[in-house]
Design a protein around this motif. Structure first.
Motif, short mmCIF file in Angstrom:
data_model
loop_
_atom_site.label_atom_id
_atom_site.label_comp_id
_atom_site.label_asym_id
_atom_site.label_seq_id
_atom_site.Cartn_x
_atom_site.Cartn_y
_atom_site.Cartn_z
N GLN A 55 11.65 29.51 36.93
CA GLN A 55 12.06 30.33 35.80
C GLN A 55 13.56 30.23 35.56
O GLN A 55 14.03 30.26 34.42
CB GLN A 55 11.66 31.78 36.03
CG GLN A 55 11.84 32.69 34.82
CD GLN A 55 10.90 32.34 33.66
OE1 GLN A 55 9.91 31.64 33.85
NE2 GLN A 55 11.21 32.83 32.48
N ALA B 14 14.16 27.14 33.62
CA ALA B 14 13.82 27.35 32.21
C ALA B 14 14.94 28.10 31.49
O ALA B 14 15.30 27.75 30.36
CB ALA B 14 12.50 28.12 32.10
N ALA C 169 7.73 26.92 28.74
CA ALA C 169 8.56 27.87 29.47
C ALA C 169 9.92 28.06 28.83
O ALA C 169 10.48 29.17 28.82
CB ALA C 169 8.73 27.40 30.92
N VAL C 170 10.49 26.98 28.27
CA VAL C 170 11.82 27.04 27.67
C VAL C 170 11.78 27.69 26.29
O VAL C 170 12.58 28.58 25.98
CB VAL C 170 12.43 25.63 27.58
CG1 VAL C 170 13.69 25.64 26.70
CG2 VAL C 170 12.77 25.11 28.97
N VAL D 6 7.29 22.47 30.67
CA VAL D 6 8.72 22.72 30.46
C VAL D 6 8.97 23.24 29.05
O VAL D 6 9.71 24.21 28.84
CB VAL D 6 9.54 21.44 30.72
CG1 VAL D 6 10.99 21.62 30.27
CG2 VAL D 6 9.50 21.07 32.20
#
Length: 229
Positions: free
Chosen positions: A99, A102, A154-155, A151
């Motif tokens: 996290q 991210a 999450a980003v 990715v």
């Protein structure tokens, strides 16, 4: 933010990028996501993107030329300060994606995600093109496409204005190295199982304390390594 994805399987991304939060983020202008077929950039007349490894060994290795050519064309068009850009090779030998990773990447203006495949990618991509290598876990996948999707998801959800409630991202698992507390919704009684009374009390301080305690309890039981960190 702009995200460019380099892959030999561009069709894999359609359903993921066209649904839910990512779709709304793109439609709302919060992020632009562009998927590139590495085969379109090969100098080989047969659009070959891999070859046998020097020194022998099983499988095939992705060649550097089409990856460098694709990335060079992207960077010629998109002028972003290097400090606000990251070229990422998705690889099982990369640093584990968290996290915190991210959150760091969400502060960038431009991400370039290179999806490896076969038995790996020519080392020159890692050493002379990529800024970092990222892995999503201690296991091996067929290629970097699924990690790239992870990715992106999450980003993107951490970008300002993407989530409807700004506090949603702050209260999720891993934000403070803790797993998220239990969540309940209506009905208050289901199959004779009741919602914890504190959540129905209206006492916000008591609720916050309960949630903190439950987060610690769950983290200690399931992921004690997070508490050590």
């Amino acid at each position: 933010m702009r995200i460019d994805v380099l892959t030999i399987f561009p069709s894999m991304f359609g359903s993921v990028l066209g649904e839910s939060i990512i779709k709304r983020a793109v439609s709302g202008g919060k992020v632009g996501i562009h998927v590139h077929d590495i085969r379109d950039y090969t100098a080989d007349k047969h659009h070959k993107v891999d070859d046998r490894p020097y020194g022998g060994g099983s499988g095939m290795v992705m060649a550097p030329q089409p990856i460098f050519s694709c990335c060079d064309e992207i960077l010629r068009k998109i002028k972003v300060a290097k400090s606000k850009r990251s070229i990422i090779l998705l690889s099982p030998r990369g640093r584990c994606f968290t996290q915190r990773s991210a959150a760091r990447l969400a502060k960038m203006k431009h991400l370039v995600l290179v999806c490896g495949h076969y038995e790996g990618v020519d080392e020159r991509v890692s050493r002379y093109l990529a800024d970092e290598e990222i892995s999503i876990g201690d296991y091996v996948l067929t290629g970097g496409e699924l990690p790239a999707m992870v990715v992106i998801d999450a980003v993107v959800r951490l970008l300002p204005g993407v989530l409807g409630n700004a506090s949603s991202a702050r209260n999720e698992s891993f934000q403070e190295q803790l797993l998220e507390y239990p969540q309940y919704t209506r009905p208050a009684v289901f199959l004779d199982k009741k919602v914890p009374p504190v959540l129905l009390s209206g006492d916000h301080k008591a609720i916050e304390a309960w949630r903190r305690k439950e987060s610690l309890k769950i983290t200690k039981k399931r992921r004690p390594d997070l508490l050590e960190g």
